[in-house]
Design an enzyme around this catalytic site. Structure first.
Site, short mmCIF file in Angstrom:
data_model
loop_
_atom_site.label_atom_id
_atom_site.label_comp_id
_atom_site.label_asym_id
_atom_site.label_seq_id
_atom_site.Cartn_x
_atom_site.Cartn_y
_atom_site.Cartn_z
N CYS A 198 0.83 -1.20 0.00
CA CYS A 198 0.00 0.00 0.00
C CYS A 198 0.87 1.25 0.00
O CYS A 198 1.49 1.59 -1.00
CB CYS A 198 -0.99 -0.05 1.16
SG CYS A 198 -2.35 1.14 0.99
N HIS A 203 -3.52 -5.36 0.45
CA HIS A 203 -3.03 -5.75 1.77
C HIS A 203 -2.96 -7.28 1.90
O HIS A 203 -3.84 -7.90 2.51
CB HIS A 203 -3.91 -5.14 2.86
CG HIS A 203 -3.65 -3.70 3.08
ND1 HIS A 203 -2.69 -3.23 3.95
CD2 HIS A 203 -4.20 -2.60 2.50
CE1 HIS A 203 -2.67 -1.91 3.92
NE2 HIS A 203 -3.57 -1.50 3.05
N GLU A 251 -1.10 -8.97 3.81
CA GLU A 251 -0.86 -9.41 5.19
C GLU A 251 -2.16 -9.78 5.90
O GLU A 251 -2.17 -10.63 6.80
CB GLU A 251 -0.13 -8.31 5.99
CG GLU A 251 -0.96 -7.15 6.48
CD GLU A 251 -1.31 -6.11 5.43
OE1 GLU A 251 -1.98 -5.12 5.76
OE2 GLU A 251 -0.90 -6.29 4.26
#
Length: 227
Positions: A109, A208, A210
């Site tokens: 990001c 994202h 993660e």
């Protein structure tokens, strides 16, 4: 041994237990968990001007966060831009040093945008003004969901395979990638992945990974950091 992966951090006021509104070095645990599950040993990097920490690392994750200061790419701040100048200065110095060392880097990001600026590129400061919609950040704390398209033969295409679904949360985006190569785009044409094919491992994604503990991306970083 597991490769040591540094993760950049926020400095924000936080509240926990009996403590209220204290300046705190923090990062969502998703980043730590994703690096760990991918076989890396996560180390949090506090916001500081010193880049010597890189000598103890095998790889680097540039985490998400607030907008980059537009002065970094030759623009004046727009009305929707929220910045953390100290973090900008520290992280730009860090990523430039990491790239000079040819350290494997994964930008997420804001981290992708930071890679772009380090490569001489520029950003769009507020995507709704450009695109006419808010699908990339539909509401506070709500991820936008898209199907991306990836350039055949690119690193990101190889890692993602037939899985095109991404979850993003951003209102800024890449306008000019500088010396990086755009290898993924959302359905509206916005760049969602950038790479530097001339380096060992430099990958930026606007979404994202993660959050879903994506072992493909974090695993690729850990493998590159191990070699």
């Amino acid at each position: 041994m597991r490769p040591i992966i540094g993760i950049t951090t926020y400095v924000e006021n936080a509240t926990w237990g009996v403590w209220r509104d204290l300046p705190t070095t923090l990062i969502p645990h998703d980043y730590v968990a994703a690096v760990t599950l991918a076989g890396g040993r996560p180390v949090l990097i506090p916001q500081e001007d010193d880049t010597d920490v890189l000598r103890a690392l095998d790889g680097l994750v540039l985490a998400g966060g607030p907008d980059l200061g537009p002065e970094m790419y030759g623009q004046e701040p727009g009305p929707h831009t929220v910045v953390r100048p100290e973090r900008d200065t520290a992280e730009l110095r860090l990523v430039r040093a990491a790239l000079e060392m040819d350290m494997p880097v994964l930008g997420i990001c804001r981290g992708m945008q930071l890679l772009t600026v380090a490569a001489g590129g520029t950003l769009h400061q507020h995507l709704p003004d450009l695109l006419g919609h808010e699908k990339h950040r539909p509401a506070p704390g709500v991820y936008g969901e898209h199907d991306a398209r990836f350039e055949p033969g690119s690193r990101i295409a190889t890692l993602m395979g037939d899985d095109l679904a991404i979850r993003c949360f951003h209102h800024q985006g890449v306008a000019d990638p500088g010396t990086l190569t755009v290898t993924g785009r959302a359905e509206d044409g916005l760049p969602e992945a950038v790479e530097d094919p001339g380096r060992r491992f430099v990958l930026g994604v606007q979404w994202h990974p993660e959050v879903v503990r994506d072992r493909r991306l974090f695993g690729a970083l850990a493998t590159a950091a191990r070699n």
